[in-house]
Design a protein around this motif. Structure first.
Motif, PDB file in Angstrom:
ATOM      1  N   GLY A 289      28.303  33.396  50.897  1.00  0.00           N
ATOM      2  CA  GLY A 289      27.021  33.824  51.467  1.00  0.00           C
ATOM      3  C   GLY A 289      27.207  34.198  52.931  1.00  0.00           C
ATOM      4  O   GLY A 289      28.176  34.869  53.293  1.00  0.00           O
ATOM      5  N   ASN A 290      26.317  33.713  53.770  1.00  0.00           N
ATOM      6  CA  ASN A 290      26.386  34.069  55.191  1.00  0.00           C
ATOM      7  C   ASN A 290      27.326  33.177  56.003  1.00  0.00           C
ATOM      8  O   ASN A 290      27.368  33.271  57.220  1.00  0.00           O
ATOM      9  CB  ASN A 290      24.989  34.027  55.820  1.00  0.00           C
ATOM     10  CG  ASN A 290      24.116  35.123  55.234  1.00  0.00           C
ATOM     11  OD1 ASN A 290      24.612  36.123  54.704  1.00  0.00           O
ATOM     12  ND2 ASN A 290      22.821  34.941  55.298  1.00  0.00           N
ATOM     13  N   LYS A 291      28.075  32.329  55.319  1.00  0.00           N
ATOM     14  CA  LYS A 291      29.061  31.513  56.056  1.00  0.00           C
ATOM     15  C   LYS A 291      30.299  32.372  56.315  1.00  0.00           C
ATOM     16  O   LYS A 291      30.770  33.055  55.404  1.00  0.00           O
ATOM     17  CB  LYS A 291      29.467  30.284  55.242  1.00  0.00           C
ATOM     18  CG  LYS A 291      28.383  29.260  55.177  1.00  0.00           C
ATOM     19  CD  LYS A 291      28.937  27.945  54.636  1.00  0.00           C
ATOM     20  CE  LYS A 291      27.953  27.289  53.708  1.00  0.00           C
ATOM     21  NZ  LYS A 291      28.166  27.571  52.291  1.00  0.00           N
ATOM     22  N   PRO A 292      30.835  32.354  57.521  1.00  0.00           N
ATOM     23  CA  PRO A 292      31.984  33.227  57.780  1.00  0.00           C
ATOM     24  C   PRO A 292      33.223  32.817  56.984  1.00  0.00           C
ATOM     25  O   PRO A 292      33.542  31.633  56.877  1.00  0.00           O
ATOM     26  CB  PRO A 292      32.231  33.092  59.285  1.00  0.00           C
ATOM     27  CG  PRO A 292      31.325  32.033  59.795  1.00  0.00           C
ATOM     28  CD  PRO A 292      30.398  31.609  58.701  1.00  0.00           C
ATOM     29  N   LEU A 293      33.882  33.813  56.447  1.00  0.00           N
ATOM     30  CA  LEU A 293      35.123  33.593  55.704  1.00  0.00           C
ATOM     31  C   LEU A 293      36.174  32.891  56.565  1.00  0.00           C
ATOM     32  O   LEU A 293      36.949  32.070  56.082  1.00  0.00           O
ATOM     33  CB  LEU A 293      35.642  34.967  55.257  1.00  0.00           C
ATOM     34  CG  LEU A 293      36.994  35.026  54.590  1.00  0.00           C
ATOM     35  CD1 LEU A 293      36.949  34.340  53.238  1.00  0.00           C
ATOM     36  CD2 LEU A 293      37.425  36.474  54.426  1.00  0.00           C
ATOM     37  N   GLY A 294      36.196  33.227  57.855  1.00  0.00           N
ATOM     38  CA  GLY A 294      37.200  32.641  58.760  1.00  0.00           C
ATOM     39  C   GLY A 294      37.095  31.125  58.794  1.00  0.00           C
ATOM     40  O   GLY A 294      38.110  30.426  58.826  1.00  0.00           O
ATOM     41  N   ALA A 295      35.862  30.614  58.756  1.00  0.00           N
ATOM     42  CA  ALA A 295      35.679  29.158  58.802  1.00  0.00           C
ATOM     43  C   ALA A 295      36.343  28.537  57.574  1.00  0.00           C
ATOM     44  O   ALA A 295      36.954  27.466  57.649  1.00  0.00           O
ATOM     45  CB  ALA A 295      34.196  28.814  58.854  1.00  0.00           C
ATOM     46  N   TYR A 296      36.257  29.235  56.439  1.00  0.00           N
ATOM     47  CA  TYR A 296      36.894  28.748  55.206  1.00  0.00           C
ATOM     48  C   TYR A 296      38.420  28.803  55.340  1.00  0.00           C
ATOM     49  O   TYR A 296      39.119  27.812  55.146  1.00  0.00           O
ATOM     50  CB  TYR A 296      36.415  29.602  54.025  1.00  0.00           C
ATOM     51  CG  TYR A 296      37.040  29.217  52.702  1.00  0.00           C
ATOM     52  CD1 TYR A 296      36.386  28.336  51.840  1.00  0.00           C
ATOM     53  CD2 TYR A 296      38.276  29.723  52.324  1.00  0.00           C
ATOM     54  CE1 TYR A 296      36.966  27.973  50.633  1.00  0.00           C
ATOM     55  CE2 TYR A 296      38.865  29.363  51.116  1.00  0.00           C
ATOM     56  CZ  TYR A 296      38.200  28.491  50.280  1.00  0.00           C
ATOM     57  OH  TYR A 296      38.781  28.126  49.090  1.00  0.00           O
ATOM     58  N   LEU A 297      38.924  29.977  55.694  1.00  0.00           N
ATOM     59  CA  LEU A 297      40.384  30.174  55.678  1.00  0.00           C
ATOM     60  C   LEU A 297      41.098  29.301  56.718  1.00  0.00           C
ATOM     61  O   LEU A 297      42.161  28.753  56.445  1.00  0.00           O
ATOM     62  CB  LEU A 297      40.725  31.645  55.933  1.00  0.00           C
ATOM     63  CG  LEU A 297      40.298  32.630  54.843  1.00  0.00           C
ATOM     64  CD1 LEU A 297      40.558  34.063  55.299  1.00  0.00           C
ATOM     65  CD2 LEU A 297      41.022  32.338  53.526  1.00  0.00           C
TER      66      LEU A 297
END
Ligand SMILES: C=C(O[C@@H]1C=C(C(=O)O)C=C[C@H]1O)C(=O)O
Length: 184
Positions: free
Chosen positions: A124-132
């Motif tokens: 959703g609107n959570k940044p992919l970078g925070a995940y990776l």
């Protein structure tokens, strides 16, 4: 199946782009890479984080298109996918203080969506970078520099991209800088 966000009418127009292995190589074709955008083309670590640090008020991600689709031939080649093999494709605007600063396009091959990677379809609107960057199993490869083709001065002229690897699998993140980011 595309998510409801793929109905968005004002999705980012990702321009066709020529990719170079280094900033110096791209600079031989367009010296603009050595101008004010240079810093952003070379940011290491999370790009989201670097953008957040530039915001006075707020950083947010707007999802424009997200769903299964066929990558371009060039993307498929770069990721080692069979031509016409579908992947999960996410296109977003990264906005600082309510202004779009960067368009991003991420191509996630099916293999990356297995196991814990299922979460990649539900960002959703959570940044992919925070995940990776919070998962040590994902490692970033070298940054490429892109020169966008046939764009006007409201559109991205310069871009960067890299592969993120998890074992033998890889996904690809392209970030297209809007002039509003570096001409402030
Ligand atoms: C890869 C990163 O993630 C950022 C977030 C994106 C998204 O949410 O789709 C896309 C591109 C990135 O700039 C990063 O922060 O470095």
């Amino acid at each position: 199946m595309p998510s409801k966000d793929s109905d968005h009418r004002n999705g980012p127009i990702i321009p066709p782009t020529r990719w170079y292995r280094s900033l110096a190589a791209a600079g031989l074709h367009n010296p603009a890479v050595h101008g004010p955008a240079r810093h952003w083309l070379q940011v290491e670590g999370s790009f989201t984080r670097a953008l957040q640090q530039q915001c006075r008020y707020r950083f947010h991600v707007e999802v424009c298109n997200e769903g299964f689709a066929v990558p371009t031939l060039e993307e498929a080649r770069r990721l080692g996918l069979a031509p016409r093999q579908r992947a999960w494709i996410r296109e977003v605007r990264l906005c600082g203080d309510s202004q779009p600063w960067v368009l991003a396009r991420t191509v996630i091959p099916l293999a990356c969506l297995e196991g814990k990677g299922r979460r990649l379809r539900n960002l959703g609107n959570k940044p992919l970078g925070a995940y990776l960057f919070s998962r040590p199993e994902w490692l970033r490869g070298p940054l490429e520099t892109g020169l966008c083709q046939n764009t006007d001065d409201q559109q991205p002229q310069l871009a960067r991209r890299s592969l993120f690897h998890r074992g033998n699998e890889a996904l690809m993140v392209g970030e297209y800088l809007l002039p509003t980011l570096y001409q402030r």
